[in-house]
Design a protein around this motif. Structure first.
Motif, mmCIF file in Angstrom:
data_model
loop_
_atom_site.group_PDB
_atom_site.id
_atom_site.type_symbol
_atom_site.label_atom_id
_atom_site.label_comp_id
_atom_site.label_asym_id
_atom_site.label_seq_id
_atom_site.Cartn_x
_atom_site.Cartn_y
_atom_site.Cartn_z
ATOM 1 N N ALA A 1 0.829 -1.206 0.000
ATOM 2 C CA ALA A 1 0.000 0.000 0.000
ATOM 3 C C ALA A 1 0.867 1.261 0.000
ATOM 4 C CB ALA A 1 -0.927 -0.002 1.210
ATOM 5 N N LEU A 2 1.957 1.245 0.777
ATOM 6 C CA LEU A 2 2.855 2.400 0.821
ATOM 7 C C LEU A 2 3.520 2.648 -0.532
ATOM 8 C CD1 LEU A 2 4.716 2.138 4.249
ATOM 9 C CD2 LEU A 2 3.121 3.904 3.527
ATOM 10 N N VAL A 3 4.022 1.590 -1.144
ATOM 11 C CA VAL A 3 4.680 1.725 -2.445
ATOM 12 C C VAL A 3 3.712 2.305 -3.465
ATOM 13 C CG1 VAL A 3 5.680 0.451 -4.380
ATOM 14 C CG2 VAL A 3 6.381 -0.089 -2.040
ATOM 15 N N LEU A 4 2.493 1.792 -3.493
ATOM 16 C CA LEU A 4 1.491 2.274 -4.442
ATOM 17 C C LEU A 4 1.165 3.743 -4.186
ATOM 18 C CD1 LEU A 4 -0.506 1.680 -6.709
ATOM 19 C CD2 LEU A 4 -2.158 0.938 -4.975
ATOM 20 N N GLY A 5 0.899 4.080 -2.920
ATOM 21 C CA GLY A 5 0.519 5.447 -2.589
ATOM 22 C C GLY A 5 1.630 6.448 -2.847
ATOM 23 N N LEU A 6 2.863 6.105 -2.452
ATOM 24 C CA LEU A 6 3.981 7.040 -2.634
ATOM 25 C C LEU A 6 4.363 7.171 -4.110
ATOM 26 C CD1 LEU A 6 6.241 6.112 0.419
ATOM 27 C CD2 LEU A 6 4.720 8.083 0.153
ATOM 28 N N THR A 7 4.269 6.079 -4.851
ATOM 29 C CA THR A 7 4.569 6.133 -6.280
ATOM 30 C C THR A 7 3.597 7.065 -6.998
ATOM 31 O OG1 THR A 7 5.468 3.884 -6.266
ATOM 32 C CG2 THR A 7 4.823 4.784 -8.393
ATOM 33 N N ARG A 8 2.327 6.999 -6.612
ATOM 34 C CA ARG A 8 1.324 7.887 -7.207
ATOM 35 C C ARG A 8 1.634 9.353 -6.934
ATOM 36 N NH1 ARG A 8 -4.290 4.653 -5.611
ATOM 37 N NH2 ARG A 8 -4.292 3.225 -7.402
ATOM 38 N N GLU A 9 2.334 9.617 -5.835
ATOM 39 C CA GLU A 9 2.681 10.992 -5.480
ATOM 40 C C GLU A 9 4.009 11.442 -6.074
ATOM 41 O OE1 GLU A 9 0.888 13.205 -3.846
ATOM 42 O OE2 GLU A 9 -0.794 11.821 -3.571
ATOM 43 N N GLY A 10 4.630 10.574 -6.872
ATOM 44 C CA GLY A 10 5.858 10.948 -7.553
ATOM 45 C C GLY A 10 7.139 10.518 -6.878
ATOM 46 N N PHE A 11 7.044 9.757 -5.781
ATOM 47 C CA PHE A 11 8.238 9.291 -5.084
ATOM 48 C C PHE A 11 8.752 7.990 -5.688
ATOM 49 C CE2 PHE A 11 5.872 11.737 -1.914
ATOM 50 C CZ PHE A 11 6.853 12.584 -1.430
ATOM 51 N N GLU A 12 10.047 7.830 -5.659
ATOM 52 C CA GLU A 12 10.650 6.529 -5.944
ATOM 53 C C GLU A 12 10.779 5.802 -4.614
ATOM 54 O OE1 GLU A 12 14.898 4.624 -7.476
ATOM 55 O OE2 GLU A 12 14.366 6.685 -8.007
ATOM 56 N N THR A 13 10.522 4.506 -4.592
ATOM 57 C CA THR A 13 10.578 3.757 -3.341
ATOM 58 C C THR A 13 11.581 2.615 -3.418
ATOM 59 O OG1 THR A 13 8.733 2.332 -4.024
ATOM 60 C CG2 THR A 13 8.188 4.287 -2.730
ATOM 61 N N ILE A 14 12.211 2.354 -2.287
ATOM 62 C CA ILE A 14 13.088 1.202 -2.096
ATOM 63 C C ILE A 14 12.565 0.484 -0.863
ATOM 64 C CG2 ILE A 14 15.476 0.427 -1.777
ATOM 65 C CD1 ILE A 14 16.322 3.316 -2.554
ATOM 66 N N VAL A 15 12.543 -0.828 -0.894
ATOM 67 C CA VAL A 15 11.949 -1.582 0.211
ATOM 68 C C VAL A 15 12.985 -2.479 0.887
ATOM 69 C CG1 VAL A 15 10.220 -3.297 0.867
ATOM 70 C CG2 VAL A 15 9.674 -1.564 -0.853
ATOM 71 N N ALA A 16 13.020 -2.403 2.207
ATOM 72 C CA ALA A 16 13.838 -3.302 3.028
ATOM 73 C C ALA A 16 12.893 -4.072 3.945
ATOM 74 C CB ALA A 16 14.850 -2.513 3.852
ATOM 75 N N ASN A 17 13.072 -5.381 4.024
ATOM 76 C CA ASN A 17 12.177 -6.218 4.824
ATOM 77 C C ASN A 17 12.703 -6.534 6.212
ATOM 78 O OD1 ASN A 17 11.673 -7.682 1.700
ATOM 79 N ND2 ASN A 17 10.051 -6.603 2.786
ATOM 80 N N ASP A 18 13.917 -6.109 6.509
ATOM 81 C CA ASP A 18 14.461 -6.292 7.857
ATOM 82 C C ASP A 18 15.477 -5.199 8.139
ATOM 83 O OD1 ASP A 18 17.247 -7.195 7.124
ATOM 84 O OD2 ASP A 18 16.158 -8.879 6.256
ATOM 85 N N GLY A 19 15.924 -5.145 9.385
ATOM 86 C CA GLY A 19 16.796 -4.062 9.801
ATOM 87 C C GLY A 19 18.149 -4.056 9.122
#
Length: 242
Positions: A25-43
């Motif tokens: 949901a975050l990736v979809l929402g932020l992408t729609r706002e023009g942000f590029e996203t990178i995802v990390a699944n752990d610390g």
């Protein structure tokens, strides 16, 4: 390329969270706002991606596998001044305070509205960008044995250099530029966090506490930054320089 794909890139956000549906949901929402996203699944992955990709902001969940969000925040803050927004659960009051004390710039509590999150992200990025573009003449502020070299972002406290995260540095500048003046909590939040800040005064109080721990001779009995009960804070005048 579709018209929607031509939206200007406004910044890169590193999302550190291990809940797949939340991340999606975050990736979809932020992408729609023009942000590029990178995802990390752990610390540990969050630390690695922060170091390799140099994101413009990190959205950091407190509860991460392998290395907690608090530990990630502590390590990143020792290496970088990148804005960090902590994500906590409703029951995470203690985690919220700890995150701010470790150097996080802001926090959001699940569940939250995407519009609120985007506003906070934009506010953090905007302030960082403005600080980076500032090219004023060298400014040096001195009071109570504290010397601040504004352009170099350097702070010396009684002869020893002290590293301050961005928000603590901005707080100190605001106080030094207004000696003896009572600054209300609302005014400080507006000047340091921005007029579009959505959070509460807890963030401010924790940052003042952290700043005191680094500049006060006795943080438990502050003599430099005074609390004005029910109003805000005041930098006491330095009578030695009067």
């Amino acid at each position: 390329m579709a018209a929607d794909d031509k939206r200007a890139h406004v910044g890169t956000v590193l999302i550190a969270d291990d809940e797949p549906s939340f991340v999606e949901a975050l990736v979809l929402g932020l992408t729609r706002e023009g942000f590029e996203t990178i995802v990390a699944n752990d610390g540990e992955e969050a630390l690695a991606l922060s170091r390799s990709h140099h994101p413009d902001l990190i959205l950091l969940d407190v509860m991460l596998p392998r290395l907690s969000g608090l530990d990630v925040c502590r390590t990143i803050r020792q290496e970088s001044s990148v804005p960090i927004i902590m994500v906590t659960a409703r029951s995470g009051e203690l985690d919220t305070v700890l995150g701010l004390e470790l150097g996080a710039d802001d926090y959001v509590t699940k569940p939250f509205r995407m519009s609120e999150l985007v506003a906070r992200i934009r506010a953090q990025m905007r302030r960082t960008k403005h600080q980076g573009q500032a090219q004023a003449a060298e400014e040096i502020l001195e009071s109570h044995g504290i010397t601040v070299y504004v352009d170099r972002h350097q702070v010396d406290v009684r002869g020893t250099e002290v590293r301050l995260p961005p928000k603590e540095f901005d707080l100190l500048l605001l106080f030094l530029r207004n000696p003896g003046r009572v600054l209300t909590r609302d005014l400080i939040l507006d000047r340091v966090w921005g007029s579009d800040y959505y959070g509460d005064t807890k963030t401010l109080d924790v940052h003042v506490k952290r700043l005191r721990s680094k500049i006060e001779p006795d943080p438990n009995n502050p003599s430099i930054i005074a609390t004005v009960r029910g109003v805000g804070y005041r930098l006491e005048r330095d009578h030695a320089r009067a």
